[in-house]
Scaffold this motif. Structure first.
Motif, PDB file in Angstrom:
ATOM      1  N   PRO A   1      -7.171   6.090   7.808  1.00 41.12           N
ATOM      2  CA  PRO A   1      -6.496   7.377   8.026  1.00 41.12           C
ATOM      3  C   PRO A   1      -5.062   7.410   7.494  1.00 41.12           C
ATOM      4  O   PRO A   1      -4.565   8.485   7.143  1.00 41.12           O
ATOM      5  N   ALA A   2      -4.417   6.259   7.410  1.00 37.42           N
ATOM      6  CA  ALA A   2      -3.041   6.208   6.934  1.00 37.42           C
ATOM      7  C   ALA A   2      -2.935   6.100   5.419  1.00 37.42           C
ATOM      8  O   ALA A   2      -1.842   6.263   4.859  1.00 37.42           O
ATOM      9  N   HIS A   3      -4.060   5.829   4.757  1.00 34.66           N
ATOM     10  CA  HIS A   3      -4.007   5.570   3.316  1.00 34.66           C
ATOM     11  C   HIS A   3      -4.971   6.421   2.506  1.00 34.66           C
ATOM     12  O   HIS A   3      -5.113   6.215   1.304  1.00 34.66           O
ATOM     13  N   SER A   4      -5.633   7.364   3.133  1.00 35.09           N
ATOM     14  CA  SER A   4      -6.590   8.202   2.404  1.00 35.09           C
ATOM     15  C   SER A   4      -6.732   9.545   3.098  1.00 35.09           C
ATOM     16  O   SER A   4      -6.326   9.711   4.255  1.00 35.09           O
ATOM     17  N   ALA A   5      -7.317  10.493   2.387  1.00 32.78           N
ATOM     18  CA  ALA A   5      -7.806  11.731   2.999  1.00 32.78           C
ATOM     19  C   ALA A   5      -9.237  11.427   3.429  1.00 32.78           C
ATOM     20  O   ALA A   5     -10.176  11.527   2.637  1.00 32.78           O
ATOM     21  N   LEU A   6      -9.406  11.011   4.665  1.00 33.02           N
ATOM     22  CA  LEU A   6     -10.623  10.373   5.115  1.00 33.02           C
ATOM     23  C   LEU A   6     -11.666  11.361   5.628  1.00 33.02           C
ATOM     24  O   LEU A   6     -11.361  12.250   6.426  1.00 33.02           O
TER      25      LEU A   6
ATOM     26  N   ASP B   1       0.801  -1.220   0.000  1.00 32.47           N
ATOM     27  CA  ASP B   1       0.000   0.000   0.000  1.00 32.47           C
ATOM     28  C   ASP B   1       0.837   1.276   0.000  1.00 32.47           C
ATOM     29  O   ASP B   1       0.300   2.358   0.262  1.00 32.47           O
ATOM     30  N   ALA B   2       2.139   1.165  -0.310  1.00 28.75           N
ATOM     31  CA  ALA B   2       2.999   2.351  -0.266  1.00 28.75           C
ATOM     32  C   ALA B   2       2.535   3.404  -1.261  1.00 28.75           C
ATOM     33  O   ALA B   2       2.497   4.607  -0.949  1.00 28.75           O
TER      34      ALA B   2
END
Length: 204
Positions: free
Chosen positions: A174-179, A140-141
């Motif tokens: 939260p770590a992989h999107s603008a949530l 997911d980097a």
């Protein structure tokens, strides 16, 4: 696995320069299940709803459903790759969209997140309703670098999505999107009028 079936909310003869919203239904539904949302969202997008490739109950599934309580959903990757292939074909036939957005419900929401994981550069945003991030192992980097906008809406009375899946998604998104996260009091496994208004505002 059957080929994907697509149905559009209106005439679909030219995607070039237009936004495209792809609808991904939930487990046991079909390509017509989410289409009534299209007029409610009041978008200028071309809207296409896809049918999942695996027969399941009265409808279709994006991944197998297992009896194993520790992993109820099989890999989403084959279905995600089928959606990407469908998108390649649509683009070749109808032109390159200005942007592609995803809206998935339940298992379709899990598929939307899988598509972001596999090809984050291809999608402008995703709406995930009563959905979750699958347990598939992915690198997911690239997604964490892009961090596309994601609206995650769910009811606090949903009896279908396990608490473990909610906890996993709460930590991962939260770590992989603008949530943008919305939790609706009293809502079970469905879509409320309030949620539709939030989706409309997010997509606008």
């Amino acid at each position: 696995m059957h080929p994907l079936t697509a149905v559009s909310a209106g005439p679909l003869d030219d995607l070039a320069g237009h936004r495209l919203l792809v609808l991904l239904h939930g487990l046991g539904a079909d390509e017509r299940d989410l289409l009534p949302l299209a007029p409610e969202l009041a978008l200028d997008d071309a809207v296409v709803s896809l049918r999942a490739p695996l027969p399941w109950g009265p409808g279709f599934a994006w991944a197998e459903v297992r009896d194993d309580p520790t992993r109820r959903t099989g890999s989403m990757r084959p279905a995600a790759e089928a959606v990407l292939a469908w998108l390649d074909g649509a683009t070749a036939a109808l032109g390159e969209p200005a942007e592609v957005r995803l809206l998935g419900f339940s298992q379709g929401g899990a598929l939307a997140l899988t598509l972001l994981r596999l090809a984050p550069e291809r999608f402008a945003s995703a709406v995930v309703l009563a959905g979750f991030v699958p347990e598939d192992d992915e690198d997911d980097a690239a997604l964490a670098a892009v961090r596309p906008p994601v609206l995650w809406g769910r009811g606090d009375a949903d009896p279908v999505i396990p608490a473990a899946a909610i906890d996993r998604t709460s930590g991962w998104l939260p770590a992989h999107s603008a949530l943008t996260e919305r939790v609706y009091p009293g809502l079970a496994h469905g879509i409320s009028i309030e949620e539709i208004a939030d989706v409309r505002a997010f997509l606008a």
